[in-house]
Design a protein around this motif. Structure first.
Motif, PDB file in Angstrom:
ATOM      1  N   SER A 232       0.831  -1.210   0.000  1.00 42.70           N
ATOM      2  CA  SER A 232       0.000   0.000   0.000  1.00 42.70           C
ATOM      3  C   SER A 232       0.860   1.252   0.000  1.00 42.70           C
ATOM      4  O   SER A 232       0.586   2.209  -0.725  1.00 42.70           O
ATOM      5  N   PHE A 233       1.902   1.257   0.824  1.00 43.67           N
ATOM      6  CA  PHE A 233       2.801   2.410   0.863  1.00 43.67           C
ATOM      7  C   PHE A 233       3.454   2.620  -0.498  1.00 43.67           C
ATOM      8  O   PHE A 233       3.605   3.747  -0.967  1.00 43.67           O
ATOM      9  N   CYS A 234       3.848   1.528  -1.125  1.00 44.13           N
ATOM     10  CA  CYS A 234       4.529   1.607  -2.413  1.00 44.13           C
ATOM     11  C   CYS A 234       3.597   2.114  -3.503  1.00 44.13           C
ATOM     12  O   CYS A 234       3.946   3.013  -4.270  1.00 44.13           O
ATOM     13  N   ALA A 235       2.378   1.561  -3.563  1.00 38.64           N
ATOM     14  CA  ALA A 235       1.472   1.851  -4.674  1.00 38.64           C
ATOM     15  C   ALA A 235       0.656   3.114  -4.476  1.00 38.64           C
ATOM     16  O   ALA A 235       0.381   3.836  -5.436  1.00 38.64           O
ATOM     17  N   SER A 236       0.255   3.404  -3.235  1.00 41.12           N
ATOM     18  CA  SER A 236      -0.678   4.504  -3.008  1.00 41.12           C
ATOM     19  C   SER A 236       0.001   5.853  -2.832  1.00 41.12           C
ATOM     20  O   SER A 236      -0.455   6.858  -3.366  1.00 41.12           O
ATOM     21  N   ILE A 237       1.104   5.873  -2.093  1.00 40.65           N
ATOM     22  CA  ILE A 237       1.760   7.156  -1.842  1.00 40.65           C
ATOM     23  C   ILE A 237       3.194   7.199  -2.361  1.00 40.65           C
ATOM     24  O   ILE A 237       3.915   8.155  -2.130  1.00 40.65           O
ATOM     25  N   GLY A 238       3.597   6.143  -3.085  1.00 41.38           N
ATOM     26  CA  GLY A 238       4.921   6.137  -3.692  1.00 41.38           C
ATOM     27  C   GLY A 238       6.067   6.064  -2.706  1.00 41.38           C
ATOM     28  O   GLY A 238       7.205   6.386  -3.035  1.00 41.38           O
ATOM     29  N   ASN A 239       5.777   5.625  -1.481  1.00 42.11           N
ATOM     30  CA  ASN A 239       6.816   5.521  -0.455  1.00 42.11           C
ATOM     31  C   ASN A 239       7.224   4.063  -0.309  1.00 42.11           C
ATOM     32  O   ASN A 239       6.451   3.238   0.166  1.00 42.11           O
ATOM     33  N   GLU A 240       8.436   3.736  -0.740  1.00 41.56           N
ATOM     34  CA  GLU A 240       8.878   2.352  -0.684  1.00 41.56           C
ATOM     35  C   GLU A 240       9.445   1.977   0.682  1.00 41.56           C
ATOM     36  O   GLU A 240       9.616   0.806   0.985  1.00 41.56           O
ATOM     37  N   ARG A 241       9.740   2.949   1.479  1.00 38.27           N
ATOM     38  CA  ARG A 241      10.353   2.676   2.782  1.00 38.27           C
ATOM     39  C   ARG A 241       9.279   2.379   3.825  1.00 38.27           C
ATOM     40  O   ARG A 241       8.420   3.205   4.099  1.00 38.27           O
ATOM     41  N   VAL A 242       9.326   1.186   4.383  1.00 34.48           N
ATOM     42  CA  VAL A 242       8.421   0.815   5.466  1.00 34.48           C
ATOM     43  C   VAL A 242       9.289   0.364   6.637  1.00 34.48           C
ATOM     44  O   VAL A 242      10.253  -0.386   6.454  1.00 34.48           O
ATOM     45  N   GLY A 243       8.951   0.838   7.827  1.00 36.34           N
ATOM     46  CA  GLY A 243       9.758   0.501   8.995  1.00 36.34           C
ATOM     47  C   GLY A 243       8.920   0.069  10.170  1.00 36.34           C
ATOM     48  O   GLY A 243       7.702  -0.109  10.078  1.00 36.34           O
ATOM     49  N   PHE A 244       9.591  -0.106  11.313  1.00 38.57           N
ATOM     50  CA  PHE A 244       8.921  -0.601  12.511  1.00 38.57           C
ATOM     51  C   PHE A 244       7.757   0.295  12.934  1.00 38.57           C
ATOM     52  O   PHE A 244       6.731  -0.176  13.398  1.00 38.57           O
ATOM     53  N   GLY A 245       7.931   1.608  12.765  1.00 39.70           N
ATOM     54  CA  GLY A 245       6.899   2.536  13.223  1.00 39.70           C
ATOM     55  C   GLY A 245       5.579   2.343  12.519  1.00 39.70           C
ATOM     56  O   GLY A 245       4.507   2.568  13.104  1.00 39.70           O
ATOM     57  N   GLU A 246       5.615   1.926  11.229  1.00 41.80           N
ATOM     58  CA  GLU A 246       4.375   1.727  10.484  1.00 41.80           C
ATOM     59  C   GLU A 246       3.639   0.464  10.923  1.00 41.80           C
ATOM     60  O   GLU A 246       2.464   0.292  10.609  1.00 41.80           O
TER      61      GLU A 246
END
Length: 582
Positions: A232-246
């Protein structure tokens, strides 16, 4: 009401009191009858206004229930809500000019404590799910607003239509996932409701690539959630970085999250084992607490979303139907080997052979190496095999595989094979993976490597060897330096074809094919006089075409051809003095 003892002693007062109570009840019933008569004629906003006016004076949530109950009852029937939900909706609509309605604002409106509002939170959650109110995304506080589309429906005396979650596009599905993640992250819905709504979205859209592939993975709910968040982060908002906080604020138990985070840090998580996520590489160093989708996962899960950052689907991919036909001339041994591959690569035979190999527990992929001097037709043979068998070619950019950053070279190699696997999975006919001029990656590994460069080279080659072992398609490598081929690579190439320089008989046909106007005698003369490869003969043929355009003469001039042959090779007979001391 509790009766006073004096009423028993003074009958007149008792009678007066009972008459007063009767009159009051008569007045109340009359008032209620009047309200009951006018309620059906009121529109939704008028009903909301009546409730909010009563609530504003009540000084609490349950006070004066009998007064607002009829209006809430009517609202609940019209809006498909419970009476309590209709009560809260009336308050929100009364404050709808504020796009940031907080808990304290609700408490102030009905003159109660914030704790009493929190105690009724399930009604607010229900309104969010029904689409009547929306969490405000300004910050992480518990704030809401009434969407304009809701107000527009109420103005037209209509309930908010139920959101149709079926028939979504892939982009819309990812946007819906992000909305649910935001609601859960800010505490607007509980985990069970969140997961149920995520599941409902996928159930309603079973044919989307993401849903079909997700179900094939057969992941646990929690592993699936990490994948959904990452995608979802990659496709919806173009953010490829996902970490512990998410992740930490989404789960019902932080203990589960911590276990998963430790696994990701150690590169031992199930999604990493399946090559669906990988840790982020930043400035040459791996950040073990940040991850993103692998290129192959993007191809499998999000193939129809163009805005995401992934390898271009057409970059390096040569379509079989765009390859031009060329006649190739080889000796009998090479022709026999090439014809064998052509037969093997035919679609039906290839599938049958793979199936038979699988039944015997053998590897189903085919690795081939074409080796020999430059210009002998190695690369062109791959092109013609692909054209004749309808197979596309994924051409590897070998020089760009290496990187100065630690870990990036290995990542580049993995990315090539990830992309090839994705192409094999979605193609009716498996393409060919071509490592052209692969001398740089097939060389002998360094034993006891100490330097960083040697270690990187060995790591890169080990990845290629492992990928060749697990190959389910076709890989062809071309090389000029067969003597420097690592023994481990040699074992993994099932078919090895040497392309020698053509003998005079083959050169004669090449000359006539490249320059059709040549006579048999001239072609044979050139074949005997010049020990050229097919590539060198093509260079001369190209010069003849250029000259005919420049000077307007299409006649074959054997003299100019001989002159071109004389300058085709660099002159190496002159002694060159070295730089420095003699």
């Amino acid at each position: 009401m509790k009766k006073s003892k004096c009423f028993e002693e003074i009958p007149e007062m008792k009678e007066q009191f009972e008459d007063a109570i009767a009159a009051l009840n008569k007045h109340r019933n009359c008032h209620n009858d009047e309200d009951s008569k006018k309620i059906p004629d009121m529109n939704i906003l008028e009903l909301v206004e009546e409730v909010s006016n009563i609530v504003r004076k009540s000084g609490g949530i349950e006070e004066r229930y009998e007064e607002y109950h009829p209006y809430c009852e009517e609202l609940s029937a019209r809006l498909a809500l419970t009476e309590q939900q209709a009560y809260w909706l009336s308050i929100f609509v009364s404050m709808s000019d504020d796009n940031h309605i907080m808990v304290r604002d609700l408490a102030n409106f009905i003159d109660c404590s914030s704790i009493r509002v929190q105690a009724k939170w399930e009604n607010i959650e229900a309104l969010v799910r029904a689409g009547y109110i929306r969490p405000n995304q300004i910050d992480a506080t518990s704030a809401f607003c009434v969407p304009e589309k809701v107000m527009n429906s109420l103005r037209h005396n209509q309930a908010v239509p139920k959101v149709n979650i079926a028939g979504l596009s892939s982009e819309q599905l990812m946007d819906c996932f992000m909305d649910k993640l935001a609601q859960r992250d800010n505490g607007y819905i509980d985990y069970d409701s969140f997961w149920m709504e995520i599941s409902d979205l996928m159930t309603a859209n079973p044919d989307l690539p993401f849903v079909k592939q997700y179900r094939k993975y057969n992941l646990s709910a929690f592993d699936g959630l990490i994948l959904i968040i990452t995608a979802s982060f990659c496709a919806s908002i173009g953010n490829e970085r996902v970490g512990f906080g998410e992740i930490m604020d989404i789960l019902p138990e932080h203990k589960i999250a911590r276990v998963a985070m430790r696994q990701i840090e150690r590169d031992q998580h199930e999604l990493q084992k399946r090559n669906l996520i990988e840790n982020q590489c930043e400035e040459g160093q791996v950040n073990s607490q940040i991850w993103h989708l692998t290129d192959s996962a993007k191809e499998e899960l999000l193939p129809d979303i163009e805005c995401i950052n992934r390898p271009e689907s057409t970059r390096g991919l040569m379509r079989a139907d765009t390859l031009q036909k060329k006649n190739l001339y080889f000796n009998a041994d090479v022709s026999k080997s090439v014809n064998r591959l052509r037969t093997l690569f035919e679609k039906d035979r290839f599938s049958t052979i793979q199936e038979r190999l699988g039944q015997h527990g053998m590897r189903k992929g085919f690795a081939c190496v074409f080796y020999g001097a430059p210009g002998t037709g190695k690369t062109e043979t791959v092109y013609q095999l692909a054209r004749e068998t309808g197979r596309d070619i994924l051409l590897v950019d070998v020089p760009n595989l290496r990187s100065k950053w630690v870990g990036d070279t290995e990542k580049n190699i993995k990315s090539v094979f990830d992309r090839y696997r994705a192409l094999v999975n979605k193609s009716k006919i498996a393409p060919i993976l071509l490592f052209n001029e692969a001398d740089a990656v097939l060389t002998k590994r360094q034993e006891g490597a100490v330097s960083g460069v040697d270690k990187m080279e060995n790591a890169m080659q080990n990845i290629i060897l492992q990928e060749m072992e697990n190959l389910n398609g076709i890989i062809i490598a071309t090389t000029n330096l067969s003597g420097n081929l690592d023994a481990a690579f040699e074992r993994r190439f099932l078919y090895k074809i040497e392309f020698p320089k053509p003998a005079p008989a083959e050169r004669r046909y090449i000359w006539q094919n490249m320059i059709p106007g040549l006579s048999d005698e001239n072609a044979l003369d050139l074949a005997k006089s010049y020990d050229f490869s097919g590539g060198q003969i093509e260079n001369i043929a190209r010069k003849q075409i250029i000259d005919s355009i420049l000077w307007g003469d299409d006649k074959v001039d054997i003299q100019s051809i001989n002159e071109a042959c004389c300058v085709e090779k660099f002159k190496r007979d002159k002694k060159v003095n070295p730089i420095g001391f003699a």
